[in-house]
Design an enzyme around this catalytic site. Structure first.
Site, PDB file in Angstrom:
ATOM      1  CE1 TYR A 163     -13.200  -3.581  -7.811  1.00  0.00           C
ATOM      2  CE2 TYR A 163     -11.447  -5.174  -7.269  1.00  0.00           C
ATOM      3  CZ  TYR A 163     -12.874  -4.845  -7.393  1.00  0.00           C
ATOM      4  OH  TYR A 163     -13.791  -5.728  -6.980  1.00  0.00           O
ATOM      5  CB  SER A 189     -12.673  -6.948  -3.142  1.00  0.00           C
ATOM      6  OG  SER A 189     -11.881  -7.608  -4.158  1.00  0.00           O
TER       7      SER A 189
HETATM    8  N1  LIG Z   1     -16.611 -10.279  -9.788  1.00  0.00           N
HETATM    9  C1  LIG Z   1     -15.759 -10.750  -8.875  1.00  0.00           C
HETATM   10  O1  LIG Z   1     -15.218 -11.843  -8.791  1.00  0.00           O
HETATM   11  C2  LIG Z   1     -15.662  -9.787  -7.359  1.00  0.00           C
HETATM   12  C3  LIG Z   1     -14.881 -10.137  -6.624  1.00  0.00           C
HETATM   13  C4  LIG Z   1     -14.760  -9.455  -5.403  1.00  0.00           C
HETATM   14  C5  LIG Z   1     -15.541  -8.356  -5.022  1.00  0.00           C
HETATM   15  N2  LIG Z   1     -16.311  -7.959  -6.319  1.00  0.00           N
HETATM   16  C6  LIG Z   1     -17.451  -6.899  -5.936  1.00  0.00           C
HETATM   17  O2  LIG Z   1     -18.472  -7.247  -6.133  1.00  0.00           O
HETATM   18  C7  LIG Z   1     -19.048  -6.316  -6.662  1.00  0.00           C
HETATM   19  C8  LIG Z   1     -19.976  -6.723  -8.115  1.00  0.00           C
HETATM   20  O3  LIG Z   1     -18.675  -7.161  -9.016  1.00  0.00           O
HETATM   21  P1  LIG Z   1     -19.227  -7.234 -10.385  1.00  0.00           P
HETATM   22  O4  LIG Z   1     -17.951  -8.076 -10.996  1.00  0.00           O
HETATM   23  O5  LIG Z   1     -20.526  -8.012 -10.521  1.00  0.00           O
HETATM   24  O6  LIG Z   1     -18.745  -5.832 -11.154  1.00  0.00           O
HETATM   25  P2  LIG Z   1     -19.387  -5.234 -12.488  1.00  0.00           P
HETATM   26  O7  LIG Z   1     -18.322  -4.134 -12.844  1.00  0.00           O
HETATM   27  O8  LIG Z   1     -19.770  -6.360 -13.559  1.00  0.00           O
HETATM   28  O9  LIG Z   1     -20.755  -4.517 -12.232  1.00  0.00           O
HETATM   29  C9  LIG Z   1     -20.710  -3.168 -11.493  1.00  0.00           C
HETATM   30  C10 LIG Z   1     -22.161  -2.362 -11.571  1.00  0.00           C
HETATM   31  O10 LIG Z   1     -22.040  -1.294 -11.188  1.00  0.00           O
HETATM   32  C11 LIG Z   1     -22.584  -0.426 -12.274  1.00  0.00           C
HETATM   33  N3  LIG Z   1     -22.167   0.973 -12.063  1.00  0.00           N
HETATM   34  C12 LIG Z   1     -21.079   1.383 -12.627  1.00  0.00           C
HETATM   35  N4  LIG Z   1     -20.951   2.613 -12.296  1.00  0.00           N
HETATM   36  C13 LIG Z   1     -22.163   3.000 -11.606  1.00  0.00           C
HETATM   37  C14 LIG Z   1     -22.620   4.279 -11.264  1.00  0.00           C
HETATM   38  N5  LIG Z   1     -22.011   5.265 -11.371  1.00  0.00           N
HETATM   39  N6  LIG Z   1     -23.863   4.238 -10.502  1.00  0.00           N
HETATM   40  C15 LIG Z   1     -24.594   3.083 -10.489  1.00  0.00           C
HETATM   41  N7  LIG Z   1     -24.207   1.811 -10.962  1.00  0.00           N
HETATM   42  C16 LIG Z   1     -22.951   1.833 -11.638  1.00  0.00           C
HETATM   43  C17 LIG Z   1     -22.586  -1.399 -13.520  1.00  0.00           C
HETATM   44  O11 LIG Z   1     -23.448  -0.664 -14.552  1.00  0.00           O
HETATM   45  C18 LIG Z   1     -22.698  -2.699 -13.313  1.00  0.00           C
HETATM   46  O12 LIG Z   1     -23.979  -3.071 -13.424  1.00  0.00           O
HETATM   47  C19 LIG Z   1     -18.309  -5.057  -6.967  1.00  0.00           C
HETATM   48  O13 LIG Z   1     -18.486  -4.323  -5.786  1.00  0.00           O
HETATM   49  C20 LIG Z   1     -17.082  -5.854  -6.932  1.00  0.00           C
HETATM   50  O14 LIG Z   1     -15.975  -4.968  -6.191  1.00  0.00           O
HETATM   51  C21 LIG Z   1     -16.518  -8.830  -7.227  1.00  0.00           C
END
Ligand SMILES: NC(=O)c1ccc[n+]([C@@H]2O[C@H](COP(=O)([O-])OP(=O)(O)OC[C@H]3O[C@@H](n4cnc5c(N)ncnc54)[C@H](O)[C@@H]3O)[C@@H](O)[C@H]2O)c1
Length: 262
Positions: free
Chosen positions: A151, A138
């Site tokens: 995070y 990220s």
């Molecule tokens: N949304 C953004 O703007 C953004 C930016 C940079 C990086 N990211 C990265 O992209 C990825 C997805 O982001 P997001 O915003 O969709 O996150 P989110 O928090 O909406 O989704 C995370 C998912 O992980 C699942 N999860 C949580 N704990 C778990 C466990 N113990 N076992 C299995 N699954 C589990 C949750 O149920 C959820 O479906 C992440 O790695 C995040 O760090 C997102």
């Protein structure tokens, strides 16, 4: 026909909007997908909508037995595994005031779970002659952001150990890379803006050279590329899919804010 057709991918944390983008992109290429998440409701309905080549498996990446069961299901259902996308995460973070308990929970989900998954999937990929792992970094792993500690720590560590894993899994012919998204139109962003993409883009504009948030499919393209043979000499590195967030210095941001105000 896509060179990825017939391959098998496990995607953790796939039950979300971003997950939907990644799952759909693999499915479009003819890759069979195992969605591994603790969110059964959203995961199962997405898998049901995608057809027989996408299955949801309730998987908790903080539980070794659950990871083992997920891998076994993938092997039983599709015959093996070629790719792993470590996307599961939590935004559990109280900045400098984060309790020990929350630190450990966050690191377990954001960092350790994916690495144990990689460790366990390696021999399975080796049986297919190798494979590829894509970790999710990220922008938070590269720059400081308000209110964040756990995070950011996890994401910075992922960027570092992606290279270590690449080195150690090379004998099994497994490449390990990461993608680092900027602000992406995702479940959390949808919730925070009351499902208003325009609002998300307006807030994101000054921080991203592209002047908007990213789309899930734009992140998915980079993930697919890293899994493909086109990336066969790319190993242990990161692709920033951040619309120029990390390239932007303070002057660029000032300029963008001035344009927004004009
Ligand atoms: N949304 C953004 O703007 C953004 C930016 C940079 C990086 N990211 C990265 O992209 C990825 C997805 O982001 P997001 O915003 O969709 O996150 P989110 O928090 O909406 O989704 C995370 C998912 O992980 C699942 N999860 C949580 N704990 C778990 C466990 N113990 N076992 C299995 N699954 C589990 C949750 O149920 C959820 O479906 C992440 O790695 C995040 O760090 C997102």
């Amino acid at each position: 026909m896509s060179e990825l057709a017939g391959k098998v991918v496990i995607i953790t944390g796939a039950s979300t909007l971003l997950g939907q983008g990644i799952v759909s992109a693999f499915a479009r290429e003819g890759v069979r997908v195992v969605m591994a998440d603790i969110d059964v409701e959203n995961g199962q309905s997405l898998a049901d909508a995608m057809g027989d080549d996408v299955v949801f498996v309730h998987t908790d990446i903080t539980d070794d037995a659950s990871i083992d069961a997920c891998i076994q299901t993938a092997v039983d259902r599709f015959g093996g595994v070629d790719y792993l996308v470590n996307m599961a995460s939590t935004y559990l973070d109280n900045g400098i005031a984060t309790s020990r308990e929350d630190w450990l929970t966050s690191l377990n989900i954001n960092l350790v779970g994916g690495q144990i998954f990689s460790q366990k999937i390696a021999p399975v990929m080796e049986r297919r002659g190798g494979g590829a792992i894509v970790n999710f970094g990220s922008i938070a792993g590269k720059v400081s952001q308000p209110g964040r500690m756990t995070y950011s720590a996890a994401k910075a560590a992922i960027l570092r150990i992606t290279g270590n894993a690449a080195m150690q899994l090379q004998p099994q012919n497994i490449r390990v890379n990461s993608v680092s998204p900027g602000w992406t139109w995702s479940s959390i962003m949808k919730m925070a803006t009351g499902d208003t993409r325009e609002k998300a883009d307006t807030v994101a504009a000054p921080f991203h050279i592209m002047g908007r948030t990213g789309n899930p499919d734009e992140v998915a393209e980079a993930v697919l590329f890293l899994c493909s043979e086109k990336a066969r000499f790319i190993n242990g590195t990161d692709i920033a899919v951040d619309g120029g967030y990390t390239a932007l210095g303070p002057e660029g941001m000032e300029d963008a804010v001035a344009k927004l105000m004009a």
